[in-house]
Design a protein around this motif. Structure first.
Motif, PDB file in Angstrom:
ATOM      1  N   ASP A   1       1.196  -1.486  -2.073  1.00  0.00           N
ATOM      2  CA  ASP A   1       2.662  -1.405  -1.677  1.00  0.00           C
ATOM      3  C   ASP A   1       3.304  -0.095  -1.443  1.00  0.00           C
ATOM      4  O   ASP A   1       4.331  -0.106  -0.916  1.00  0.00           O
TER       5      ASP A   1
ATOM      6  N   SER B   1       3.556   3.325   0.839  1.00  0.00           N
ATOM      7  CA  SER B   1       3.745   3.727   2.086  1.00  0.00           C
ATOM      8  C   SER B   1       2.574   4.842   2.425  1.00  0.00           C
ATOM      9  O   SER B   1       1.812   5.257   1.519  1.00  0.00           O
ATOM     10  N   GLU B   2       2.003   5.117   3.638  1.00  0.00           N
ATOM     11  CA  GLU B   2       1.317   6.247   4.157  1.00  0.00           C
ATOM     12  C   GLU B   2       1.656   7.398   3.330  1.00  0.00           C
ATOM     13  O   GLU B   2       0.520   8.136   2.804  1.00  0.00           O
ATOM     14  N   THR B   3       2.743   7.843   3.609  1.00  0.00           N
ATOM     15  CA  THR B   3       3.178   9.011   2.838  1.00  0.00           C
ATOM     16  C   THR B   3       2.880   8.967   1.405  1.00  0.00           C
ATOM     17  O   THR B   3       2.344  10.147   0.801  1.00  0.00           O
ATOM     18  N   GLU B   4       3.300   8.014   0.788  1.00  0.00           N
ATOM     19  CA  GLU B   4       3.130   7.796  -0.784  1.00  0.00           C
ATOM     20  C   GLU B   4       1.719   7.786  -1.235  1.00  0.00           C
ATOM     21  O   GLU B   4       1.316   8.487  -2.114  1.00  0.00           O
ATOM     22  N   ARG B   5       0.939   7.091  -0.404  1.00  0.00           N
ATOM     23  CA  ARG B   5      -0.347   7.304  -0.585  1.00  0.00           C
ATOM     24  C   ARG B   5      -1.125   8.687  -0.416  1.00  0.00           C
ATOM     25  O   ARG B   5      -1.847   8.982  -1.173  1.00  0.00           O
TER      26      ARG B   5
END
Length: 260
Positions: free
Chosen positions: A102, A104-108
């Protein structure tokens, strides 16, 4: 086995259901395990529990020799053997169990950066404390590594392992550091983690990710192990939200299971 072959095996395994007889192989906790291995075993256990995946802990005196990578813990799931935290997370993810789905790409990307920091700093600090500090190496690490072997292997194997770890740490500039420098690195890592966690339940909100499992494994091992000549637990306890985080994880994923 090549990386391509490993990837193909993982892809094949992803089509299968999670087996009911998955086993996690580890060294014996009381007599044999050393600090870096304890941190890694705790991290993997916590990750699997967070994914709600059933597994059985199998303690073996020769777990390290049984491991496909020579390190512990390692997972046996059907025909597959997978060792180390990151490969196990990837293997589980290919089977459809992703704690970070769940994000975002930035959070990942941020999650991966923090995981790398934890493994690079806390992981190397654990190796330094265990093998480079003579007092700990002689009184704790070497006796534990040699405990399951007959003479003369009980002193030869620890010496070989010490030489191997020293060479590894020397290649990245850690072997010649002072204890103060290592402890400062640990404090800096904890400071960054503390600022990221703030007052949240987990590092990325209300749901756990592999970062939570990894941080718990390393911090809990450092907080609870008793080492001569150094009080690293005292340094970590300065970060109140991190110690409370460890207490929450322990209560939710370990103590409740023991009570059941």
């Amino acid at each position: 086995m090549t990386l391509v072959a490993d990837a193909m095996q993982a892809e094949i395994g992803a089509r299968e259901r999670w087996p009911s007889n998955v086993k996690l192989y580890e060294p014996y906790q009381a007599e044999q395990i050393i600090l870096p291995d304890q941190a890694n075993c705790l991290a993997v256990q916590t990750f699997l529990k967070m994914c709600n995946l059933p597994f059985t802990s199998e303690l073996r005196t020769n777990a390290e020799e049984m491991s496909p990578s020579g390190s512990v813990p390692f997972l046996q799931a059907g025909a597959f053997l997978v060792s180390d935290f990151d490969p196990i997370v990837s293997f589980v993810g290919l089977r459809g169990f992703q704690l970070n789905k769940d994000l975002s790409e930035t959070e990942r990307a941020e999650l991966r950066a923090y995981c790398s920091m934890v493994e690079r700093i806390l992981g190397n600090a654990e190796k330094y404390l265990s093998w480079i500090m003579d007092t700990i190496a002689v009184e704790v690490t070497q006796p534990r590594v040699g405990a399951v072997h007959p003479w003369p292997l009980n002193w030869m194997i620890p010496m070989l392992k010490k030489s191997e770890v020293r060479a590894q740490l020397k290649s990245i500039g850690w072997a010649d550091r002072t204890l103060e420098e290592v402890l400062n690195e640990v404090k800096s890592c904890c400071q960054a983690l503390s600022e990221r966690l703030e007052q949240q339940k987990y590092f990325f909100g209300d749901s756990p990710t592999e970062l939570d499992a990894l941080v718990f494994g390393h911090l809990f091992a450092l907080l609870t192990i008793q080492l001569p000549a150094v009080d690293i637990a005292g340094d970590i306890k300065e970060f109140v939200n991190l110690t409370e985080f460890c207490q929450r994880i322990e209560a939710k994923y370990f103590k409740e299971k023991e009570d059941d």
